[in-house]
Design a protein around this motif. Structure first.
Motif, PDB file in Angstrom:
ATOM      1  N   GLN A 279      26.315 -42.055  52.173  1.00 30.14           N
ATOM      2  CA  GLN A 279      25.483 -41.521  53.244  1.00 30.14           C
ATOM      3  C   GLN A 279      26.296 -41.262  54.506  1.00 30.14           C
ATOM      4  O   GLN A 279      26.133 -40.226  55.167  1.00 30.14           O
ATOM      5  CB  GLN A 279      24.347 -42.490  53.552  1.00 30.14           C
ATOM      6  CG  GLN A 279      23.382 -41.992  54.625  1.00 30.14           C
ATOM      7  CD  GLN A 279      22.662 -40.729  54.222  1.00 30.14           C
ATOM      8  OE1 GLN A 279      22.137 -40.639  53.119  1.00 30.14           O
ATOM      9  NE2 GLN A 279      22.634 -39.733  55.106  1.00 30.14           N
ATOM     10  N   ILE A 280      27.189 -42.170  54.844  1.00 31.62           N
ATOM     11  CA  ILE A 280      27.995 -41.987  56.056  1.00 31.62           C
ATOM     12  C   ILE A 280      28.922 -40.780  55.912  1.00 31.62           C
ATOM     13  O   ILE A 280      29.075 -39.985  56.848  1.00 31.62           O
ATOM     14  CB  ILE A 280      28.794 -43.263  56.365  1.00 31.62           C
ATOM     15  CG1 ILE A 280      27.853 -44.379  56.808  1.00 31.62           C
ATOM     16  CG2 ILE A 280      29.834 -43.007  57.449  1.00 31.62           C
ATOM     17  CD1 ILE A 280      28.528 -45.723  56.995  1.00 31.62           C
TER      18      ILE A 280
ATOM     19  N   VAL B 291      29.631 -53.822  58.629  1.00 31.38           N
ATOM     20  CA  VAL B 291      30.905 -53.170  58.949  1.00 31.38           C
ATOM     21  C   VAL B 291      31.034 -51.868  58.178  1.00 31.38           C
ATOM     22  O   VAL B 291      30.483 -51.715  57.080  1.00 31.38           O
ATOM     23  CB  VAL B 291      32.121 -54.078  58.627  1.00 31.38           C
ATOM     24  CG1 VAL B 291      32.052 -55.368  59.428  1.00 31.38           C
ATOM     25  CG2 VAL B 291      32.211 -54.365  57.144  1.00 31.38           C
ATOM     26  N   PHE B 292      31.779 -50.955  58.779  1.00 31.00           N
ATOM     27  CA  PHE B 292      32.184 -49.704  58.133  1.00 31.00           C
ATOM     28  C   PHE B 292      33.663 -49.513  58.401  1.00 31.00           C
ATOM     29  O   PHE B 292      34.081 -49.393  59.550  1.00 31.00           O
ATOM     30  CB  PHE B 292      31.382 -48.522  58.674  1.00 31.00           C
ATOM     31  CG  PHE B 292      31.961 -47.180  58.314  1.00 31.00           C
ATOM     32  CD1 PHE B 292      32.209 -46.837  56.985  1.00 31.00           C
ATOM     33  CD2 PHE B 292      32.271 -46.256  59.307  1.00 31.00           C
ATOM     34  CE1 PHE B 292      32.748 -45.604  56.657  1.00 31.00           C
ATOM     35  CE2 PHE B 292      32.799 -45.015  58.992  1.00 31.00           C
ATOM     36  CZ  PHE B 292      33.044 -44.686  57.663  1.00 31.00           C
TER      37      PHE B 292
ATOM     38  N   ARG C  23      23.883 -40.691  64.887  1.00 29.16           N
ATOM     39  CA  ARG C  23      24.028 -39.677  63.839  1.00 29.16           C
ATOM     40  C   ARG C  23      24.950 -40.169  62.729  1.00 29.16           C
ATOM     41  O   ARG C  23      24.729 -39.869  61.557  1.00 29.16           O
ATOM     42  CB  ARG C  23      24.553 -38.381  64.426  1.00 29.16           C
ATOM     43  CG  ARG C  23      23.640 -37.768  65.485  1.00 29.16           C
ATOM     44  CD  ARG C  23      24.230 -36.498  66.072  1.00 29.16           C
ATOM     45  NE  ARG C  23      23.453 -36.008  67.200  1.00 29.16           N
ATOM     46  CZ  ARG C  23      23.758 -34.930  67.903  1.00 29.16           C
ATOM     47  NH1 ARG C  23      24.838 -34.225  67.582  1.00 29.16           N
ATOM     48  NH2 ARG C  23      22.999 -34.557  68.921  1.00 29.16           N
ATOM     49  N   LEU C  24      25.971 -40.930  63.098  1.00 27.77           N
ATOM     50  CA  LEU C  24      26.873 -41.493  62.093  1.00 27.77           C
ATOM     51  C   LEU C  24      26.121 -42.427  61.159  1.00 27.77           C
ATOM     52  O   LEU C  24      26.365 -42.439  59.942  1.00 27.77           O
ATOM     53  CB  LEU C  24      28.013 -42.247  62.781  1.00 27.77           C
ATOM     54  CG  LEU C  24      29.000 -42.978  61.867  1.00 27.77           C
ATOM     55  CD1 LEU C  24      29.835 -41.976  61.065  1.00 27.77           C
ATOM     56  CD2 LEU C  24      29.913 -43.889  62.672  1.00 27.77           C
ATOM     57  N   LEU C  25      25.195 -43.194  61.717  1.00 25.47           N
ATOM     58  CA  LEU C  25      24.488 -44.222  60.940  1.00 25.47           C
ATOM     59  C   LEU C  25      23.128 -43.759  60.431  1.00 25.47           C
ATOM     60  O   LEU C  25      22.377 -44.560  59.881  1.00 25.47           O
ATOM     61  CB  LEU C  25      24.315 -45.478  61.792  1.00 25.47           C
ATOM     62  CG  LEU C  25      25.608 -46.112  62.308  1.00 25.47           C
ATOM     63  CD1 LEU C  25      25.313 -47.325  63.175  1.00 25.47           C
ATOM     64  CD2 LEU C  25      26.527 -46.498  61.149  1.00 25.47           C
ATOM     65  N   SER C  26      22.822 -42.501  60.596  1.00 24.23           N
ATOM     66  CA  SER C  26      21.524 -41.987  60.158  1.00 24.23           C
ATOM     67  C   SER C  26      21.329 -42.207  58.660  1.00 24.23           C
ATOM     68  O   SER C  26      22.198 -41.889  57.847  1.00 24.23           O
ATOM     69  CB  SER C  26      21.418 -40.489  60.480  1.00 24.23           C
ATOM     70  OG  SER C  26      20.204 -39.952  60.001  1.00 24.23           O
TER      71      SER C  26
ATOM     72  N   MET D 232      28.983 -37.374  58.236  1.00 25.62           N
ATOM     73  CA  MET D 232      30.157 -36.817  58.904  1.00 25.62           C
ATOM     74  C   MET D 232      30.331 -35.329  58.613  1.00 25.62           C
ATOM     75  O   MET D 232      30.838 -34.579  59.449  1.00 25.62           O
ATOM     76  CB  MET D 232      31.413 -37.579  58.469  1.00 25.62           C
ATOM     77  CG  MET D 232      31.551 -38.949  59.083  1.00 25.62           C
ATOM     78  SD  MET D 232      33.202 -39.620  58.804  1.00 25.62           S
ATOM     79  CE  MET D 232      33.050 -41.223  59.579  1.00 25.62           C
ATOM     80  N   SER D 233      29.902 -34.916  57.435  1.00 23.68           N
ATOM     81  CA  SER D 233      30.130 -33.525  57.044  1.00 23.68           C
ATOM     82  C   SER D 233      29.068 -32.569  57.581  1.00 23.68           C
ATOM     83  O   SER D 233      29.350 -31.393  57.803  1.00 23.68           O
ATOM     84  CB  SER D 233      30.202 -33.406  55.524  1.00 23.68           C
ATOM     85  OG  SER D 233      28.958 -33.761  54.930  1.00 23.68           O
ATOM     86  N   ASP D 234      27.837 -33.062  57.811  1.00 23.53           N
ATOM     87  CA  ASP D 234      26.790 -32.093  58.183  1.00 23.53           C
ATOM     88  C   ASP D 234      25.821 -32.608  59.240  1.00 23.53           C
ATOM     89  O   ASP D 234      24.748 -32.031  59.416  1.00 23.53           O
ATOM     90  CB  ASP D 234      26.005 -31.667  56.943  1.00 23.53           C
ATOM     91  CG  ASP D 234      25.354 -32.817  56.182  1.00 23.53           C
ATOM     92  OD1 ASP D 234      25.046 -32.641  55.006  1.00 23.53           O
ATOM     93  OD2 ASP D 234      25.172 -33.898  56.775  1.00 23.53           O
TER      94      ASP D 234
END
Length: 295
Positions: free
Chosen positions: A281-282, A211-212, A257-260, A286-288
């Motif tokens: 990491q998440i 979960v996130f 990309r969110l979970l990369s 989100m920022s880049d």
């Protein structure tokens, strides 16, 4: 002067007047024709532009994985494991567009999914036709995937879309029992002190879950049942400023990309713990990492 001469002069004068009037009429007629042609061209151009760039009353929100929309109950592969979305929901607020360097707010219509210009996007059960389920407050379906605008807007000249993933502080810590939907949904609320979950992503694997839950932390109040009087130490609201890629009809969340860079397992769940590597990491993604795109 003889009468005959006078008549001749009168006839010649009248002919000259008639010739001048005829010339003027021809000129006016030609001018009117040219004006009508110009008006027709302008109207045709305007109609063509409206057809190419129709006004929109909503922005669709879709979830992609590896450049393709995720379908209902679709299995995705992450770290050589099979996963599926059990629940995905997130709040969007402070929606704005930029046109020629000028920023303009985009008010949202008020309904079960939107109030106070805060919208909840929800993909529970991954089914658009999911049956209605009763929660605290009004009946609300398990699927909602669009931002519904209070007024239609022509996006042809708009180049940027800005929004916040989260809820403004002044709305985040109010009593959920007295709030209008969607700010009264228990599954998206932590406590008065902590406020709402800005994003909730629950994943199911073959033998484990992950979960996130994104939300504000370091919020101080006398108890969990009291709202903080000042901003939380870690607001964790994320602002996005997106260039328009196509017509501006769709906002895309790229799940991959969110979970990369995040290894999904029972030990890496992120509830915004400050020392949890998966959370770090998440937030970096989100920022880049172009997690959202405006198409």
């Amino acid at each position: 002067m003889p009468l005959l001469h006078k008549r001749i002069i009168t006839v010649i004068t009248q002919k000259m007047i008639n010739d001048r009037l005829t010339t003027r009429c021809r000129f006016l007629h030609q001018a009117m024709q040219n004006t009508l042609v110009l008006v027709f061209i302008l109207l045709s151009s305007a109609c063509s532009k409206l057809q190419d760039n129709p006004t929109l009353s909503e922005i669709k929100v879709e979830v992609f994985f590896q450049q393709a929309p995720i379908r209902c109950e679709q299995i995705v592969s992450l770290d050589e494991q099979n996963w599926s979305i059990n629940q995905l929901a997130f709040f969007i607020s402070e929606l704005n567009v930029s046109q020629n360097g000028v920023q303009q707010a985009l008010p949202l219509t008020t309904n079960d999914w939107q109030s106070n210009d805060v919208a909840l996007l929800q993909y529970t059960d991954c089914a658009e036709q999911a049956s209605q389920t009763e929660q605290s407050g009004p009946l609300i379906s398990a699927y909602h995937a669009s931002l519904q605008l209070a007024q239609p807007i022509d996006f042809s000249e708009v180049m940027q879309l800005q929004f916040t993933l989260g809820i403004p502080f002044e709305l985040n810590h109010l009593n959920p029992l007295s709030q209008a939907s969607p700010l009264n949904i228990p599954s998206m609320f932590w406590s008065w002190r902590a406020g709402h979950k800005f994003m909730r992503l629950d994943m199911l694997g073959d033998e484990q879950s992950w979960v996130f839950h994104l939300g504000s932390t370091e919020c101080y109040a006398d108890s969990a049942m009291r709202a903080p009087t000042m901003q939380c130490g870690q607001p964790n609201r994320v602002t996005f400023d997106l260039p328009k890629q196509q017509q501006g009809e769709t906002l895309v969340l790229h799940l991959d990309r969110l979970l990369s860079g995040v290894a999904l397992n029972n030990k890496t769940a992120c509830l915004m713990q400050p020392d949890q590597e998966s959370c770090v990491q998440i937030m970096k993604n989100m920022s880049d990492n172009q997690v959202f795109e405006w198409q």
